[in-house]
Design a protein around this motif. Structure first.
Motif, short mmCIF file in Angstrom:
data_model
loop_
_atom_site.label_atom_id
_atom_site.label_comp_id
_atom_site.label_asym_id
_atom_site.label_seq_id
_atom_site.Cartn_x
_atom_site.Cartn_y
_atom_site.Cartn_z
N LEU A 7 0.85 -1.18 0.00
CA LEU A 7 0.00 0.00 0.00
C LEU A 7 0.90 1.24 0.00
O LEU A 7 1.76 1.40 0.87
N VAL A 8 0.70 2.10 -0.98
CA VAL A 8 1.44 3.37 -1.06
C VAL A 8 0.46 4.50 -0.77
O VAL A 8 -0.60 4.59 -1.40
N ILE A 9 0.81 5.34 0.17
CA ILE A 9 0.00 6.51 0.50
C ILE A 9 0.85 7.74 0.19
O ILE A 9 1.97 7.86 0.67
N THR A 10 0.31 8.62 -0.63
CA THR A 10 1.13 9.75 -1.11
C THR A 10 0.30 11.02 -1.21
O THR A 10 -0.90 10.98 -1.49
N ASN A 11 0.96 12.15 -0.99
CA ASN A 11 0.29 13.44 -1.06
C ASN A 11 -0.23 13.74 -2.46
O ASN A 11 -1.21 14.46 -2.62
N ASN A 12 0.46 13.22 -3.46
CA ASN A 12 0.18 13.59 -4.84
C ASN A 12 0.48 12.42 -5.74
O ASN A 12 1.46 11.69 -5.51
N TYR A 13 -0.31 12.23 -6.79
CA TYR A 13 -0.06 11.13 -7.72
C TYR A 13 -0.64 11.51 -9.07
O TYR A 13 -1.75 12.04 -9.15
N PRO A 14 0.09 11.24 -10.17
CA PRO A 14 -0.39 11.63 -11.51
C PRO A 14 -1.68 10.92 -11.89
O PRO A 14 -1.97 9.81 -11.42
N SER A 111 4.74 5.38 2.68
CA SER A 111 4.16 6.70 2.50
C SER A 111 5.22 7.67 2.00
O SER A 111 6.38 7.61 2.41
N HIS A 112 4.80 8.55 1.10
CA HIS A 112 5.70 9.56 0.57
C HIS A 112 5.35 10.91 1.16
O HIS A 112 4.21 11.37 1.04
N PHE A 113 6.33 11.53 1.81
CA PHE A 113 6.22 12.76 2.59
C PHE A 113 5.70 12.44 3.99
O PHE A 113 4.75 11.68 4.16
N PRO A 116 1.14 15.17 4.82
CA PRO A 116 0.36 14.47 5.85
C PRO A 116 0.36 12.95 5.69
O PRO A 116 -0.10 12.24 6.57
N SER A 117 0.89 12.45 4.54
CA SER A 117 0.76 11.02 4.26
C SER A 117 1.37 10.13 5.33
O SER A 117 0.78 9.13 5.73
N GLY A 118 2.57 10.50 5.80
CA GLY A 118 3.23 9.69 6.82
C GLY A 118 2.44 9.65 8.11
O GLY A 118 2.30 8.59 8.74
N SER A 119 1.90 10.80 8.51
CA SER A 119 1.11 10.87 9.74
C SER A 119 -0.14 10.00 9.64
O SER A 119 -0.51 9.31 10.60
N CYS A 120 -0.79 10.03 8.48
CA CYS A 120 -1.95 9.15 8.25
C CYS A 120 -1.53 7.68 8.27
O CYS A 120 -2.23 6.82 8.83
N SER A 121 -0.39 7.40 7.68
CA SER A 121 0.07 6.01 7.56
C SER A 121 0.33 5.37 8.92
O SER A 121 0.12 4.17 9.10
N ILE A 122 0.81 6.16 9.88
CA ILE A 122 1.07 5.62 11.22
C ILE A 122 -0.23 5.10 11.82
O ILE A 122 -0.27 3.98 12.38
N LYS A 123 -1.31 5.85 11.69
CA LYS A 123 -2.60 5.42 12.24
C LYS A 123 -3.12 4.19 11.50
O LYS A 123 -3.68 3.27 12.12
N ILE A 124 -2.91 4.16 10.20
CA ILE A 124 -3.39 3.02 9.42
C ILE A 124 -2.53 1.79 9.68
O ILE A 124 -3.05 0.66 9.78
N GLY A 125 -1.23 1.98 9.84
CA GLY A 125 -0.35 0.86 10.19
C GLY A 125 -0.73 0.25 11.52
O GLY A 125 -0.71 -0.98 11.68
#
Length: 391
Positions: A7-14, A111-113, A116-125
């Motif tokens: 699972l990749v969580i990122t602030n921005n994606y094309p 997570s990239h950045f 906020p992505s990393g902060s969200c990822s901690i809760k999801i992890g």
């Protein structure tokens, strides 16, 4: 959760056709990581209304074994300044809704950045009991977080299982705020060598209608942020043309500073020497790269600019500033020349030196080989394993 899925969580994606290129380096990285996983799920939450601001349309899509989701969530600018916890709450809620509605299973989160992505990822992890890796790409944001000891950043770095930093000199900064250097792995960005490679310069210029008898300088990047140093590039060109009249500078990119830059070009009467050509799709950029003699990036700050690796991959020398991870890559004057940021006179002198130098494109491309995504992705997989991921 147990599966061979990432699972990749990122602030921005094309978007699907890459007409919107925000986060393109994440997509290119995934194009090589996808060979190590059964499935990769990319979740890039988008605030309601942001699509109009970015002039794009966000639609979920799938390619190969990669699925991309853009869950909408409520956000307002005030959250950044006063209520970051609210930002995290709404973004995390949107991510979890996507995970559960699509019944996504995954063994690890990247997570990239940090924010906020990393902060969200901690809760999801924590919720799904999987390891979390955070890649921190920023420059000023990172420095500010360390200097101010911002709790939300430090908590994210402390709770994640591994940190990938795009420049190695920042390991000591992590240590200064109590983050063990053992969990920080310096891995630079990379480039796609199947797209960015040395091609015939004259043929590329003919395709683009560029002058065949000029020395061409190229800038590729956004025109949104003054930190990219466009001002100093135009000032430098005003000096360069006093010594050479065979130089033509092409600026590829769009943004709110376009008119400001055009006015500066006109003020210096450089219309015959500098041209703004607008934004170009990512698959067009190799053509522009291969049309130039010198690539120039006059940024005031950077993390680890992807365009640096792309120009090297095309065998083009890099003239840039001593910021971010740039000096860790341009380690020899066989690959490029570096200047102090914000110094247009020094930049002009280095451009003139670069124009007079006999560059060996084979030396440059051979060096660039180290930064191909094939090699970078292997390093990333090693970090996943150290963080607890089991194939």
């Amino acid at each position: 959760m147990s599966s061979n899925n990432l699972l990749v969580i990122t602030n921005n994606y094309p978007n699907e056709d890459d007409s919107y290129v925000g986060g393109i380096f994440v997509k290119e990285q995934i194009n090589y990581l996808k060979h190590y996983f059964k499935n990769i799920y990319v979740i890039s939450p988008v605030a309601y209304g942001i699509d109009k601001f970015r002039k794009t349309t966000y639609k979920n899509y799938k390619y190969d074994n990669v699925e991309v989701f853009y869950p909408k969530y409520f956000n307002i600018p005030l959250f950044y300044f006063c209520f970051k916890d609210s930002w995290i709450y709404f973004a995390t809620k949107a991510i979890i809704k996507s995970i559960e509605s699509k019944n996504l299973n995954f063994a690890i989160i990247h997570s990239h950045f940090t924010w906020p992505s990393g902060s969200c990822s901690i809760k999801i992890g924590d919720k799904y009991d999987v390891p979390v890796i955070v890649t921190e790409h920023t420059s000023i944001t990172f420095q500010r977080a360390v200097e101010r000891k911002e709790k939300i950043f430090i908590d994210t770095w402390d709770k994640c299982d591994a940190i990938i930093r795009v420049r190695k000199n920042d390991i000591s900064s992590f240590e200064s705020i109590g983050i063990s250097k053992n969990k920080v792995f310096p891995i630079p960005n990379g480039f796609d060598s199947s797209i960015f490679y040395n091609d015939n310069t004259l043929e590329c210029r003919k395709k683009l209608g560029l002058p065949l008898d000029k020395k061409i300088l190229l800038y590729v990047g956004n025109l949104y942020d003054e930190a990219k140093g466009h001002k100093y590039l135009i000032e430098a060109m005003n000096d360069v043309v006093k010594y050479r009249d065979d130089v033509f500078c092409v600026i590829v990119g769009n943004g709110k500073l376009k008119n400001v830059i055009q006015d500066q070009i006109m003020d210096f009467k450089l219309e015959n020497y500098v041209k703004l050509v607008g934004g170009k799709s990512h698959d067009e950029i190799p053509l522009w790269m291969n049309s130039c003699d010198i690539f120039v990036l006059p940024s005031l700050n950077e993390g680890n600019p992807t365009v640096m690796f792309e120009c090297l991959g095309c065998g083009k020398p890099f003239v840039g500033t001593k910021v971010g991870g740039v000096p860790e890559v341009i380690i020899s004057d066989e690959y490029g020349l570096l200047v102090n940021p914000g110094n247009s006179r020094e930049l002009a002198n280095k451009i003139l030196s670069a124009l007079g130098k006999d560059w060996d494109s084979n030396v440059i491309t051979n060096y660039a080989y180290n930064f191909r995504w094939e090699n970078i992705s292997k390093q990333i997989i090693t970090v996943y394993e150290k963080a607890g991921y089991v194939h």
